[in-house]
Design a protein around this motif. Structure first.
Motif, PDB file in Angstrom:
ATOM      1  N   LEU A   1       0.781  -1.038  -0.374  1.00  0.00           N
ATOM      2  CA  LEU A   1       0.261   0.193   0.230  1.00  0.00           C
ATOM      3  C   LEU A   1       0.626   1.844   0.201  1.00  0.00           C
ATOM      4  O   LEU A   1       0.593   2.289  -0.787  1.00  0.00           O
ATOM      5  CB  LEU A   1      -0.816   0.335   0.829  1.00  0.00           C
ATOM      6  CG  LEU A   1      -2.216  -1.528   1.465  1.00  0.00           C
ATOM      7  CD1 LEU A   1      -2.334  -1.409   2.934  1.00  0.00           C
ATOM      8  CD2 LEU A   1      -2.697  -1.233   0.316  1.00  0.00           C
ATOM      9  N   ARG A   2       2.205   1.245   0.759  1.00  0.00           N
ATOM     10  CA  ARG A   2       3.094   2.626   1.001  1.00  0.00           C
ATOM     11  C   ARG A   2       3.058   2.365  -0.868  1.00  0.00           C
ATOM     12  O   ARG A   2       3.140   3.395  -1.314  1.00  0.00           O
ATOM     13  CB  ARG A   2       4.024   2.371   1.755  1.00  0.00           C
ATOM     14  CG  ARG A   2       3.267   2.223   3.206  1.00  0.00           C
ATOM     15  CD  ARG A   2       2.865   3.510   3.862  1.00  0.00           C
ATOM     16  NE  ARG A   2       3.981   4.060   4.096  1.00  0.00           N
ATOM     17  CZ  ARG A   2       4.553   5.764   3.454  1.00  0.00           C
ATOM     18  NH1 ARG A   2       2.738   6.062   3.128  1.00  0.00           N
ATOM     19  NH2 ARG A   2       5.637   5.711   4.150  1.00  0.00           N
TER      20      ARG A   2
ATOM     21  N   THR B   1       1.855   2.138  -3.600  1.00  0.00           N
ATOM     22  CA  THR B   1       1.214   2.800  -4.318  1.00  0.00           C
ATOM     23  C   THR B   1       0.570   4.355  -3.625  1.00  0.00           C
ATOM     24  O   THR B   1       0.047   5.083  -4.358  1.00  0.00           O
ATOM     25  CB  THR B   1      -0.405   2.116  -4.160  1.00  0.00           C
ATOM     26  OG1 THR B   1      -0.419   1.972  -3.034  1.00  0.00           O
ATOM     27  CG2 THR B   1      -0.226   0.696  -4.844  1.00  0.00           C
TER      28      THR B   1
ATOM     29  N   ILE C   1      -0.181   5.273  -0.649  1.00  0.00           N
ATOM     30  CA  ILE C   1      -1.340   5.139   1.040  1.00  0.00           C
ATOM     31  C   ILE C   1      -0.404   6.086   1.815  1.00  0.00           C
ATOM     32  O   ILE C   1       0.317   5.987   1.913  1.00  0.00           O
ATOM     33  CB  ILE C   1      -1.590   4.202   0.734  1.00  0.00           C
ATOM     34  CG1 ILE C   1      -2.747   4.257  -0.777  1.00  0.00           C
ATOM     35  CG2 ILE C   1      -2.998   4.327   2.154  1.00  0.00           C
ATOM     36  CD1 ILE C   1      -3.719   2.122  -0.248  1.00  0.00           C
TER      37      ILE C   1
ATOM     38  N   GLU D   1      -3.124   5.240   6.993  1.00  0.00           N
ATOM     39  CA  GLU D   1      -4.247   3.997   6.415  1.00  0.00           C
ATOM     40  C   GLU D   1      -3.386   3.073   6.115  1.00  0.00           C
ATOM     41  O   GLU D   1      -4.375   2.030   6.348  1.00  0.00           O
ATOM     42  CB  GLU D   1      -4.314   5.549   5.070  1.00  0.00           C
ATOM     43  CG  GLU D   1      -5.665   4.461   4.658  1.00  0.00           C
ATOM     44  CD  GLU D   1      -6.761   4.464   4.043  1.00  0.00           C
ATOM     45  OE1 GLU D   1      -7.719   3.044   4.195  1.00  0.00           O
ATOM     46  OE2 GLU D   1      -7.392   5.186   5.931  1.00  0.00           O
ATOM     47  N   ALA D   2      -2.367   3.185   5.896  1.00  0.00           N
ATOM     48  CA  ALA D   2      -1.714   1.498   5.632  1.00  0.00           C
ATOM     49  C   ALA D   2      -1.801   1.039   6.754  1.00  0.00           C
ATOM     50  O   ALA D   2      -1.934  -0.204   5.935  1.00  0.00           O
ATOM     51  CB  ALA D   2      -0.318   1.699   4.533  1.00  0.00           C
TER      52      ALA D   2
ATOM     53  N   ARG E   1      -5.500  -0.504   7.569  1.00  0.00           N
ATOM     54  CA  ARG E   1      -5.568  -1.470   6.374  1.00  0.00           C
ATOM     55  C   ARG E   1      -5.021  -2.501   6.605  1.00  0.00           C
ATOM     56  O   ARG E   1      -5.632  -3.814   6.632  1.00  0.00           O
ATOM     57  CB  ARG E   1      -5.687  -0.715   5.020  1.00  0.00           C
ATOM     58  CG  ARG E   1      -7.255  -0.090   4.731  1.00  0.00           C
ATOM     59  CD  ARG E   1      -6.727   0.876   2.976  1.00  0.00           C
ATOM     60  NE  ARG E   1      -6.847   0.059   1.934  1.00  0.00           N
ATOM     61  CZ  ARG E   1      -6.585   0.581   1.102  1.00  0.00           C
ATOM     62  NH1 ARG E   1      -6.614   1.758   0.843  1.00  0.00           N
ATOM     63  NH2 ARG E   1      -6.718  -0.338  -0.015  1.00  0.00           N
TER      64      ARG E   1
ATOM     65  N   ARG F   1      -4.050  -5.902  -1.040  1.00  0.00           N
ATOM     66  CA  ARG F   1      -4.549  -4.459  -2.520  1.00  0.00           C
ATOM     67  C   ARG F   1      -5.819  -5.189  -2.572  1.00  0.00           C
ATOM     68  O   ARG F   1      -6.150  -4.147  -3.985  1.00  0.00           O
ATOM     69  CB  ARG F   1      -3.585  -4.370  -3.389  1.00  0.00           C
ATOM     70  CG  ARG F   1      -2.416  -4.392  -2.836  1.00  0.00           C
ATOM     71  CD  ARG F   1      -0.895  -4.145  -3.541  1.00  0.00           C
ATOM     72  NE  ARG F   1      -1.242  -3.237  -5.018  1.00  0.00           N
ATOM     73  CZ  ARG F   1      -0.947  -4.078  -6.227  1.00  0.00           C
ATOM     74  NH1 ARG F   1      -0.105  -5.493  -6.549  1.00  0.00           N
ATOM     75  NH2 ARG F   1      -1.510  -3.495  -6.768  1.00  0.00           N
TER      76      ARG F   1
END
Length: 181
Positions: A97-98, A100, A102, A106-107, A110, A147
């Motif tokens: 996530l990081r 991409t 984010i 937040e990452a 999730r 993801r």
């Protein structure tokens, strides 16, 4: 976004002039689960890596119903022996996530949710390299599923696991399938 069908025509992978896979003609429609079966050394792992795009083809074509860069954003791969980064469980899961863009908070939120879903919620800060085989495989699945991919390539995800761990992994995969992966 429509990813399927995935069509391979005459796809070949060679290393040092030895054919590892192919030629393969294959059409995947995107519904359900597809399983590749064969003896050791038959090229199953290489085929999956080729379909995922992490092994270069030496011939033929591989076409998704969407542009390749879009297809790659919506798929994930879980290796037979998962790679563990020298980070905590939560940071391993948050890592894609990081990448991409984010935000860290937040990452990690999730990632914590996915850790809980796969049964790792109680060990978020444990170093991933210290996990058992079953825990490592759960972490690898969470890292892939965080993801929310449309396609998940699995290379024998239960190969070295005992019966209980295998059932747990199968349950995680069943939930992922029901959720649209």
């Amino acid at each position: 976004m429509q990813m399927f069908p995935l069509v391979a025509k005459g796809a070949v992978v060679r290393r040092r002039s030895k054919v590892l896979v192919g030629p393969v003609d294959l059409t995947l429609g995107g519904q359900g689960t597809s399983i590749v079966i064969g003896p050791n050394g038959a090229g199953k792992t290489t085929l999956l890596k080729m379909l995922h795009g992490i092994v270069r083809m030496n011939g033929g074509s591989l076409d998704w119903a969407c542009p390749l860069d879009e297809a790659q954003k919506h798929q994930a791969f879980v290796f037979q022996t998962p790679v563990m980064m020298r980070r905590s469980v939560i940071d391993n899961i948050a890592y894609p996530l990081r990448l991409t863009g984010i935000a860290r908070k937040e990452a990690r939120a999730r990632a914590a949710d996915w850790a809980k879903r796969v049964g790792l919620g109680g060990i978020l800060e444990r170093q991933a390299t210290m996990l058992s085989g079953g825990e490592r495989q759960k972490l690898a699945l969470a890292r892939a599923l965080v993801r929310e991919p449309q396609v998940l390539f699995l290379d024998e995800p239960c190969a070295a696991l005992d019966g209980r761990a295998t059932r747990e992994i199968e349950e995680i995969l069943a939930h992922a399938s029901e959720s649209g992966t």
